[in-house]
Enzyme design. Structure first.
Site, PDB file in Angstrom:
ATOM      1  N   ASP A  16       0.843  -1.182   0.000  1.00  0.00           N
ATOM      2  CA  ASP A  16       0.000   0.000   0.000  1.00  0.00           C
ATOM      3  C   ASP A  16       0.889   1.247   0.000  1.00  0.00           C
ATOM      4  OD1 ASP A  16      -3.024   0.855   0.673  1.00  0.00           O
ATOM      5  OD2 ASP A  16      -1.644   2.198   1.730  1.00  0.00           O
TER       6      ASP A  16
ATOM      7  N   ASN B 147      -3.156  12.920  -3.195  1.00  0.00           N
ATOM      8  CA  ASN B 147      -4.281  13.317  -4.053  1.00  0.00           C
ATOM      9  C   ASN B 147      -4.885  14.644  -3.596  1.00  0.00           C
ATOM     10  OD1 ASN B 147      -4.336  11.300  -5.972  1.00  0.00           O
ATOM     11  ND2 ASN B 147      -5.671   9.958  -4.771  1.00  0.00           N
TER      12      ASN B 147
ATOM     13  N   HIS C 268      -5.348  14.496  -8.407  1.00  0.00           N
ATOM     14  CA  HIS C 268      -5.377  13.077  -8.802  1.00  0.00           C
ATOM     15  C   HIS C 268      -4.386  12.753  -9.903  1.00  0.00           C
ATOM     16  CE1 HIS C 268      -8.740  11.714  -6.296  1.00  0.00           C
ATOM     17  NE2 HIS C 268      -9.249  12.936  -6.464  1.00  0.00           N
TER      18      HIS C 268
ATOM     19  N   ASP D 219      -1.930   9.621  -9.796  1.00  0.00           N
ATOM     20  CA  ASP D 219      -1.773   8.658 -10.896  1.00  0.00           C
ATOM     21  C   ASP D 219      -0.301   8.498 -11.265  1.00  0.00           C
ATOM     22  OD1 ASP D 219      -4.486   8.317 -10.943  1.00  0.00           O
ATOM     23  OD2 ASP D 219      -4.824   9.514 -12.762  1.00  0.00           O
TER      24      ASP D 219
ATOM     25  N   GLU E 106      -4.626   2.520  -4.255  1.00  0.00           N
ATOM     26  CA  GLU E 106      -3.177   2.543  -4.080  1.00  0.00           C
ATOM     27  C   GLU E 106      -2.636   1.214  -3.579  1.00  0.00           C
ATOM     28  OE1 GLU E 106      -4.861   4.174  -0.134  1.00  0.00           O
ATOM     29  OE2 GLU E 106      -5.469   3.936  -2.226  1.00  0.00           O
TER      30      GLU E 106
END
Length: 308
Positions: free
Chosen positions: A185, A193, A198, A202, A228
């Site tokens: 994770d 974010n 975002h 990404d 994630e």
């Protein structure tokens, strides 16, 4: 009295030959000794060209191999092809098959053994059909790949990575050579974010996937579970080896930093490892790996823990 039936038969034969010569089909007739007795223009163009004989079936194949025309011969061994073909050429009264030519065309050949022992073959060009078949097959393969791939990272998606884990269980590797699963994770991903947007998030996911893929090089299977979270499947690994492997990944970018629109984005990850026992299945293994990941997060993140 004139023999009109004979005249009609002769004229019909001429018209039939004219039609066959104009036809796109490839027509041939071989006698009982496999000597070519008739070939229309399409057949001659495919297999004979300017060859002047002898027109035995075997010698036409040999001529084609020398001249670079006719059927495509895998391995280039024309004598082996002749031996295989002659042994079954008259094995059935009627058969049909497809063949591909050196020039890239495909023909569907129907072969009939006549009562006289002569052989009639009629071939139809199916090149367009084969191309359509290839296009459909490629489209199917592309759709299948897309259905198994995470579009953002290019990794196996959740469905596919879980299928790969199931395959390892089906092969029984958890009872023999070892099997580990690591749930990974990205730490504080929501903050990335929320702070940078975002697109920045990404970029972090793509960077992590690319870095891991380059490092693993076939030593495991990494997939994106969603968000994630990633799953690393490690066949043949015990908990200790898995711990070392993930440690080397972590050391490869301590902590990782990428640049997004001129802004440096450092990030780290936490991981939970579970080694499969003989009694484990997918659900129990992932539940234990999730528990180990939770401990890694509780202890401060950017670390790996192994499930008991």
């Amino acid at each position: 009295m004139p023999d009109f039936a004979s005249d009609l038969d002769h004229e019909a034969t001429i018209r039939l030959i004219e039609a066959m010569n104009r036809s796109g089909q490839a027509v041939s007739i071989y006698d009982g000794d496999d000597v070519l007795r008739y070939a229309n223009g399409t057949y001659r163009g495919m297999f004979i060209g300017d060859f002047e004989g002898p027109y035995t079936f075997a010698d036409i194949l040999r001529h084609g191999a020398r001249a670079g025309i006719g059927v495509r011969i895998d391995g280039g061994d024309v004598e082996a092809l002749i031996a295989r073909t002659l042994s079954r050429r008259r094995s059935e009264p009627h058969k049909a098959f497809e063949t591909d030519l050196v020039d890239g065309r495909w023909f569907w050949i129907e072969q009939t053994i006549l009562p006289s022992g002569w052989v009639l073959t009629i071939g139809a060009d199916i090149t367009a059909l084969k191309h359509s078949e290839k296009t459909l097959r490629q489209a199917h393969e592309a759709a299948l790949l897309a259905s198994r791939t995470d579009p953002l990272t290019g990794l196996p998606n959740r469905r596919r990575i879980l299928e790969l884990l199931d395959e390892e269980f089906s092969a029984g590797r958890h009872r023999g050579s070892g099997l580990c699963a690591a749930v990974i994770d990205i730490d504080r991903f929501k903050a990335i974010n929320d702070t940078y947007g975002h697109d920045a998030g990404d970029s972090v996911l793509r960077h992590f996937a690319h870095a891991c893929r380059g490092f693993l090089k076939g030593r495991g299977m990494l997939g994106r579970l969603g968000g994630e979270e990633f799953l690393l499947v490690l066949p043949g690994y015990g908990a200790r080896e898995s711990m070392r492997l993930i440690g080397r990944i972590r050391d490869g970018f301590p902590p990782a930093t990428i640049t997004e629109n001129g802004i440096e984005l450092p990030y780290a990850f936490s991981a939970g490892i579970a080694e499969a026992s003989p009694e484990d299945g997918r659900t129990s293994l992932l539940r234990r790996a999730d528990g180990a990941l939770y401990l890694a997060k509780e202890e401060g993140r950017n670390r790996t823990r192994v499930a008991p």
